[in-house]
Design a protein around this motif. Structure first.
Motif, PDB file in Angstrom:
ATOM      1  N   ALA A   1     -29.247  14.712  -3.090  1.00  0.00           N
ATOM      2  CA  ALA A   1     -30.112  15.857  -2.817  1.00  0.00           C
ATOM      3  C   ALA A   1     -31.238  15.955  -3.840  1.00  0.00           C
ATOM      4  CB  ALA A   1     -29.290  17.151  -2.814  1.00  0.00           C
ATOM      5  N   ALA A   2     -30.979  15.482  -5.066  1.00  0.00           N
ATOM      6  CA  ALA A   2     -32.000  15.484  -6.121  1.00  0.00           C
ATOM      7  C   ALA A   2     -32.891  14.248  -6.044  1.00  0.00           C
ATOM      8  CB  ALA A   2     -31.330  15.555  -7.491  1.00  0.00           C
ATOM      9  N   LYS A   3     -32.682  13.428  -5.017  1.00  0.00           N
ATOM     10  CA  LYS A   3     -33.456  12.212  -4.784  1.00  0.00           C
ATOM     11  C   LYS A   3     -33.239  11.160  -5.871  1.00  0.00           C
ATOM     12  CE  LYS A   3     -37.015  14.654  -2.112  1.00  0.00           C
ATOM     13  NZ  LYS A   3     -36.343  14.372  -0.847  1.00  0.00           N
ATOM     14  N   GLN A   4     -32.096  11.214  -6.519  1.00  0.00           N
ATOM     15  CA  GLN A   4     -31.700  10.170  -7.465  1.00  0.00           C
ATOM     16  C   GLN A   4     -30.846   9.160  -6.689  1.00  0.00           C
ATOM     17  OE1 GLN A   4     -32.845  10.188 -10.695  1.00  0.00           O
ATOM     18  NE2 GLN A   4     -34.002  11.998 -10.066  1.00  0.00           N
ATOM     19  N   TYR A   5     -31.527   8.377  -5.853  1.00  0.00           N
ATOM     20  CA  TYR A   5     -30.826   7.627  -4.821  1.00  0.00           C
ATOM     21  C   TYR A   5     -29.968   6.478  -5.357  1.00  0.00           C
ATOM     22  CZ  TYR A   5     -33.756  10.213  -1.569  1.00  0.00           C
ATOM     23  OH  TYR A   5     -34.362  11.207  -0.864  1.00  0.00           O
ATOM     24  N   ASP A   6     -30.446   5.777  -6.369  1.00  0.00           N
ATOM     25  CA  ASP A   6     -29.649   4.655  -6.857  1.00  0.00           C
ATOM     26  C   ASP A   6     -28.355   5.133  -7.500  1.00  0.00           C
ATOM     27  OD1 ASP A   6     -31.267   5.813  -8.787  1.00  0.00           O
ATOM     28  OD2 ASP A   6     -31.350   4.008 -10.013  1.00  0.00           O
ATOM     29  N   GLN A   7     -28.435   6.245  -8.281  1.00  0.00           N
ATOM     30  CA  GLN A   7     -27.215   6.807  -8.864  1.00  0.00           C
ATOM     31  C   GLN A   7     -26.281   7.307  -7.771  1.00  0.00           C
ATOM     32  OE1 GLN A   7     -30.365   7.560  -9.746  1.00  0.00           O
ATOM     33  NE2 GLN A   7     -30.536   8.115 -11.904  1.00  0.00           N
ATOM     34  N   ALA A   8     -26.865   7.951  -6.748  1.00  0.00           N
ATOM     35  CA  ALA A   8     -26.037   8.472  -5.651  1.00  0.00           C
ATOM     36  C   ALA A   8     -25.322   7.336  -4.932  1.00  0.00           C
ATOM     37  CB  ALA A   8     -26.906   9.251  -4.668  1.00  0.00           C
ATOM     38  N   GLU A   9     -26.040   6.266  -4.650  1.00  0.00           N
ATOM     39  CA  GLU A   9     -25.417   5.156  -3.913  1.00  0.00           C
ATOM     40  C   GLU A   9     -24.287   4.539  -4.717  1.00  0.00           C
ATOM     41  OE1 GLU A   9     -26.722   1.331  -1.185  1.00  0.00           O
ATOM     42  OE2 GLU A   9     -28.249   2.545  -2.176  1.00  0.00           O
ATOM     43  N   ASP A  10     -24.486   4.399  -6.025  1.00  0.00           N
ATOM     44  CA  ASP A  10     -23.419   3.846  -6.863  1.00  0.00           C
ATOM     45  C   ASP A  10     -22.190   4.743  -6.848  1.00  0.00           C
ATOM     46  OD1 ASP A  10     -22.489   1.958  -9.111  1.00  0.00           O
ATOM     47  OD2 ASP A  10     -22.328   3.938 -10.032  1.00  0.00           O
ATOM     48  N   LEU A  11     -22.398   6.057  -6.935  1.00  0.00           N
ATOM     49  CA  LEU A  11     -21.268   6.986  -6.913  1.00  0.00           C
ATOM     50  C   LEU A  11     -20.557   6.971  -5.563  1.00  0.00           C
ATOM     51  CD1 LEU A  11     -22.964   9.929  -8.834  1.00  0.00           C
ATOM     52  CD2 LEU A  11     -20.985   8.628  -9.630  1.00  0.00           C
ATOM     53  N   TYR A  12     -21.321   6.875  -4.469  1.00  0.00           N
ATOM     54  CA  TYR A  12     -20.693   6.783  -3.145  1.00  0.00           C
ATOM     55  C   TYR A  12     -19.844   5.515  -3.038  1.00  0.00           C
ATOM     56  CZ  TYR A  12     -23.261  10.631  -0.915  1.00  0.00           C
ATOM     57  OH  TYR A  12     -23.737  11.868  -0.547  1.00  0.00           O
ATOM     58  N   HIS A  13     -20.361   4.410  -3.556  1.00  0.00           N
ATOM     59  CA  HIS A  13     -19.595   3.164  -3.485  1.00  0.00           C
ATOM     60  C   HIS A  13     -18.326   3.246  -4.326  1.00  0.00           C
ATOM     61  CE1 HIS A  13     -23.435   0.810  -2.196  1.00  0.00           C
ATOM     62  NE2 HIS A  13     -22.825   1.375  -1.169  1.00  0.00           N
ATOM     63  N   GLN A  14     -18.417   3.910  -5.486  1.00  0.00           N
ATOM     64  CA  GLN A  14     -17.202   4.136  -6.275  1.00  0.00           C
ATOM     65  C   GLN A  14     -16.205   4.969  -5.479  1.00  0.00           C
ATOM     66  OE1 GLN A  14     -17.542   5.229 -10.487  1.00  0.00           O
ATOM     67  NE2 GLN A  14     -19.735   4.796 -10.371  1.00  0.00           N
ATOM     68  N   ALA A  15     -16.712   5.986  -4.790  1.00  0.00           N
ATOM     69  CA  ALA A  15     -15.830   6.838  -3.984  1.00  0.00           C
ATOM     70  C   ALA A  15     -15.180   6.036  -2.872  1.00  0.00           C
ATOM     71  CB  ALA A  15     -16.628   8.006  -3.404  1.00  0.00           C
ATOM     72  N   GLN A  16     -15.940   5.142  -2.242  1.00  0.00           N
ATOM     73  CA  GLN A  16     -15.370   4.294  -1.196  1.00  0.00           C
ATOM     74  C   GLN A  16     -14.206   3.481  -1.729  1.00  0.00           C
ATOM     75  OE1 GLN A  16     -18.926   2.180   0.334  1.00  0.00           O
ATOM     76  NE2 GLN A  16     -18.274   2.850   2.360  1.00  0.00           N
ATOM     77  N   SER A  17     -14.396   2.898  -2.909  1.00  0.00           N
ATOM     78  CA  SER A  17     -13.342   2.082  -3.505  1.00  0.00           C
ATOM     79  C   SER A  17     -12.086   2.899  -3.762  1.00  0.00           C
ATOM     80  CB  SER A  17     -13.855   1.473  -4.814  1.00  0.00           C
ATOM     81  OG  SER A  17     -12.844   0.720  -5.446  1.00  0.00           O
ATOM     82  N   VAL A  18     -12.278   4.128  -4.278  1.00  0.00           N
ATOM     83  CA  VAL A  18     -11.123   4.993  -4.536  1.00  0.00           C
ATOM     84  C   VAL A  18     -10.451   5.386  -3.226  1.00  0.00           C
ATOM     85  CG1 VAL A  18     -10.405   7.224  -5.471  1.00  0.00           C
ATOM     86  CG2 VAL A  18     -12.115   5.861  -6.682  1.00  0.00           C
ATOM     87  N   CYS A  19     -11.261   5.753  -2.223  1.00  0.00           N
ATOM     88  CA  CYS A  19     -10.697   6.215  -0.953  1.00  0.00           C
ATOM     89  C   CYS A  19      -9.919   5.127  -0.231  1.00  0.00           C
ATOM     90  CB  CYS A  19     -11.810   6.747  -0.052  1.00  0.00           C
ATOM     91  SG  CYS A  19     -12.488   8.328  -0.594  1.00  0.00           S
ATOM     92  N   ARG A  20     -10.347   3.900  -0.369  1.00  0.00           N
ATOM     93  CA  ARG A  20      -9.624   2.806   0.290  1.00  0.00           C
ATOM     94  C   ARG A  20      -8.183   2.707  -0.207  1.00  0.00           C
ATOM     95  NH1 ARG A  20     -14.688  -0.085   0.402  1.00  0.00           N
ATOM     96  NH2 ARG A  20     -14.341  -0.867  -1.711  1.00  0.00           N
ATOM     97  N   HIS A  21      -7.966   3.139  -1.442  1.00  0.00           N
ATOM     98  CA  HIS A  21      -6.623   3.060  -2.019  1.00  0.00           C
ATOM     99  C   HIS A  21      -5.839   4.362  -1.879  1.00  0.00           C
ATOM    100  CE1 HIS A  21      -8.730  -0.243  -4.160  1.00  0.00           C
ATOM    101  NE2 HIS A  21      -7.547  -0.819  -4.136  1.00  0.00           N
TER     102      HIS A  21
END
Length: 787
Positions: free
Chosen positions: A150-170
């Motif tokens: 939402a703050a348009k910090q897109y690269d940080q957001a994408e990295d955090l989403y990918h971390q979340a994906q990794s956690v959610c898969r487990h």
């Protein structure tokens, strides 16, 4: 599914209170919190010994239920942070921070929210969540990512989403509804970074999961929100018929389930109105936007981005209706939205093409910029946009279409952005920065394999891109879509012929990361732009210095590893278990490797590599904090006053320099580089420090201003004022003031170290704080210990 519900699901595992605690009336809890919200400072010493997480959530629910969030939720959340922290309840505080992220996002308080994100990530690390796969950690990652998006910090957001994906898969089952929330939020990011194809795939997967997990998909708000989000993404792909069906389906679900009282209903109404606008169904668009505004005003108030965006969209729809001769009932909202078409309604025969609505008005005048001949050293001072904005426009309008046309099989593998050396990469460039190495530019990052296949030719095609552009009064950049003299062929501008659509209302319920509606970002170039800039097509906007040419070039095509090696000496970040390598890297070097913006990264490999350099091991951070404490004590508290007493102005001046450098570095280290970045090199050190200090939740926020005062007084203190033309007067006063500031900074640092539980000592001579800090270094590697 939204994070508000998800966090409540985890409230029991967070709560530290007794299992049989009495329930508290939610309304009463909220009223009590609100009555004391403005007395945080007075009440700090009287905060409860324990923090009841469920009571907090109940009170927050009560605020939203009576639609008073606009005035009551902020103070309530701020008081809850104080109460949880004073009670020592880290889990309760994490819950409050997650809820605060959602509320701040809904209020458009994005700058403040970045520091809530920082606090949440630091707290999660302190709780040991970051090394596991807990659902609480997944929730925090999603909330943090959505706030950064939402703050348009897109690269940080994408990295955090990918971390979340990794956690959610487990941690989550494949059909868990929370996975749909993650897919939904990833789609938002892809939409906002001009990757609608990926956004559509994420949304269809989210819809599949939501429908499969729903007891009654025909009356489920989450299903409706997914249909709205998918409709708006399809709209950006000009798939109008599909977009209409999904938008209408969303409204049908609200009617079937009698859910029109929900705040989320506004998103469905605004989404359908946006589709109608694109179809030139202006009467339906006006009705939808009016109804949406009424819901937004009731639930959120008028002082929000959500209300303002929707009001602007309504204005455009009303103007378009008037221009088209369409009469719309000025009474406003149809009570049951009956005027809005149903899901089975048919589309008009000729969907809208090109510009529509208010956006079709003639473009404002442009700013013209003239430069000297190629290679001239004359400074350019009239380009009114930043280098990063110019780079993004250059990529969107010129680079991306070129790759799609000439390298379609690689389009999903090439990363693009602007990172590295140069003032614009830090976002600090101004008119004075434009006298060298300034102009339209971006970087393309390839894997070794792809570079071997297309790297050299892609570099040729990049160099051939047109550089001629204009900037209108609103700061919109438009590039001319014809090739330079050495280009192999022309290609269309990214926005040519695209439909301009009003921005969608984007208002998640506080505490959630779902129910957002996608924002359609048009790259359309105006066809009636006034005189373009007179920059020669085959020349940069300003001269290119030798340090930015050849092997040291700052833009163009790179192997990912080579790019980072050119800045840091490493293809990838040193291992977390190699502290000696981290300690050899200067903070300014790490700042250059992690600054700027990533415009596109389909594979995520560049962002992953870049994030590796952001992730300084905490033991290394603590070791550096200890070193900075030692230098602050040595240069500022010990040698500076001694040098001034003996009248050695040169030694005192150098002591001030060392003190300022060490203190500024410590501020960035205490605020955690992963969140705020690293301190850049000397030229932009204070620009970055001012930016950091101006944030609501910055740690040690007053230090930057205090350091500037020390430097301002240094001439008088070291040389009797001669440097300021004071004729040798004023040294004693300046010396006393500087010594006072140095000791005040030291006291503030000790207070912060205590708050972070890095010390139990109140000693303000900072050398004696070092053993306490180094006790928190987990590794036995001697390179990390200075004592």
């Amino acid at each position: 599914m939204d994070e508000e519900a998800l966090l409540k699901q985890f409230a029991a595992q967070f709560a530290h209170g007794p299992d049989d605690a009495d329930d508290t009336d939610a309304a009463a809890a909220a009223q009590g919190a609100d009555s004391t919200a403005n007395q945080v400072a007075d009440d700090a010493d009287q905060s409860p010994a324990t923090f009841d997480t469920q009571q907090f959530l109940n009170g927050l629910d009560a605020i939203f239920d009576r639609h008073t969030a606009a005035t009551e939720a902020g103070p309530y959340l701020e008081q809850a942070m104080v109460d949880a922290e004073n009670a020592g309840d880290e889990a309760g505080l994490l819950t409050v921070l997650n809820e605060t992220m959602g509320f701040y996002r809904s209020q458009g308080r994005h700058k403040e929210n970045q520091w809530i994100v920082q606090r949440a990530l630091e707290l999660a690390a302190r709780m040991g969540l970051t090394t596991g796969t807990s659902e609480a950690w997944a929730t925090t990652l999603i909330n943090c990512a959505t706030s950064m998006r939402a703050a348009k910090q897109y690269d940080q957001a994408e990295d955090l989403y990918h971390q979340a994906q990794s956690v959610c898969r487990h941690s989550l089952a494949p059909t868990d509804r929370r996975l749909a929330a993650l897919h939904n939020n990833l789609s938002m990011l892809y939409s906002e970074t001009n990757r609608p194809d990926k956004a559509e795939l994420e949304l269809r997967e989210a819809l599949r999961i939501i429908e499969a997990s729903s007891v009654n998909p025909d009356a489920d708000i989450d299903v409706s929100s997914s249909h709205t989000n998918l409709a708006l993404t399809l709209l950006t792909e000009h798939k109008l018929e599909d977009a209409h069906w999904h938008a209408a389906k969303a409204l049908e679900i609200y009617r079937t389930g009698h859910l029109e009282h929900s705040a989320h209903y506004a998103s469905a109404l605004a989404g359908f109105a946006q589709v109608c606008f694109a179809e030139r169904r202006y009467a339906d668009a006006v009705t939808g936007y009016r109804h949406a505004l009424a819901v937004i005003e009731e639930c959120y108030g008028k002082d929000t981005d959500y209300w303002r965006i929707t009001a602007d969209n309504l204005r455009q729809a009303e103007e378009a209706a008037a221009q088209a001769g369409v009469t719309v009932d000025n009474a406003g909202v149809a009570g049951d939205a009956g005027a809005l078409p149903q899901s089975g309604s048919r589309l008009p025969n000729s969907p809208a093409q090109g510009k529509t609505g208010a956006n079709a008005a003639s473009s404002p005048s442009t700013v013209s910029v003239s430069t000297g001949s190629a290679g001239a050293a004359e400074a350019v001072s009239a380009c009114p946009v930043s280098g990063l904005k110019l780079a993004r426009a250059f990529w969107t309008q010129m680079g991306k279409p070129m790759i799609a046309a000439k390298y379609p099989q690689y389009a999903g593998r090439i990363a693009a952005g602007l990172v590295g050396h140069g003032s614009e990469c830090y976002g600090f460039d101004d008119a004075y920065s434009q006298d060298h190495d300034f102009g339209p530019r971006f970087c393309l990052w390839l894997t070794d394999e792809d570079y071997a296949a297309i790297g050299e030719q892609l570099e040729v095609d990049y160099e051939a891109l047109p550089r001629k552009f204009s900037v209108d009064a609103q700061g919109r950049v438009t590039f001319e879509a014809h090739a330079r003299s050495d280009a192999s062929g022309a290609f269309p501008s990214a926005g040519a012929g695209s439909t301009v659509i009003p921005d969608a209302a984007n208002a998640p319920t506080p505490g959630t990361a779902t129910h957002d509606t996608a924002t359609a970002e048009s790259g359309a170039a105006s066809s009636d732009v006034a005189e373009a800039m007179t920059t020669p097509i085959d020349a940069p906007l300003s001269p290119v210095t030798p340090r930015a040419q050849g092997a040291n070039r700052r833009d163009g095509v790179f192997r990912i590893g080579d790019f980072f090696e050119s800045i840091t000496g490493y293809h990838t970040a040193p291992a977390q278990t190699a502290p000696h390598e981290w300690l050899m890297l200067q903070e300014s070097t790490l700042a250059a490797a992690t600054n700027g913006e990533v415009f596109a990264d389909p594979t995520g490999l560049f962002s992953k590599t870049r994030q590796g350099f952001k992730n300084m091991p905490d033991d290394v951070r603590l070791a550096l904090i200890s070193k900075r404490l030692g230098m602050i004590a040595q240069a500022g508290q010990y040698n500076l006053p001694r040098s001034l007493k003996r009248g050695d102005g040169a030694a005192a001046w150098l002591s001030i320099h060392e003190f300022v450098q060490a203190t500024a570095s410590l501020v960035f280290l205490v605020n955690v580089p992963m969140v705020v970045g690293y301190m850049p090199y000397y030229k932009w050190q204070f620009a970055a420090l001012r930016k950091l200090s101006g944030s609501m939740f910055a740690l040690l926020p007053n230090v930057g201003e205090q350091l500037e005062t020390v430097m301002r007084l240094s001439s008088a203190a070291c040389y009797g004022g001669a440097g300021f033309g004071e004729g040798g007067k004023g040294a004693a006063t300046a010396i006393e003031k500087i010594n006072d500031i140095v000791e005040q900074i030291a006291a503030d640092i000790v207070k912060e170290l205590k708050r972070e539980h890095l010390t139990t000592s109140g000693e303000t001579f900072l050398e004696w704080q070092r053993p306490y800090v180094e006790d928190h270094i987990a590794s036995d590697d001697p390179v990390l210990k200075s004592l």
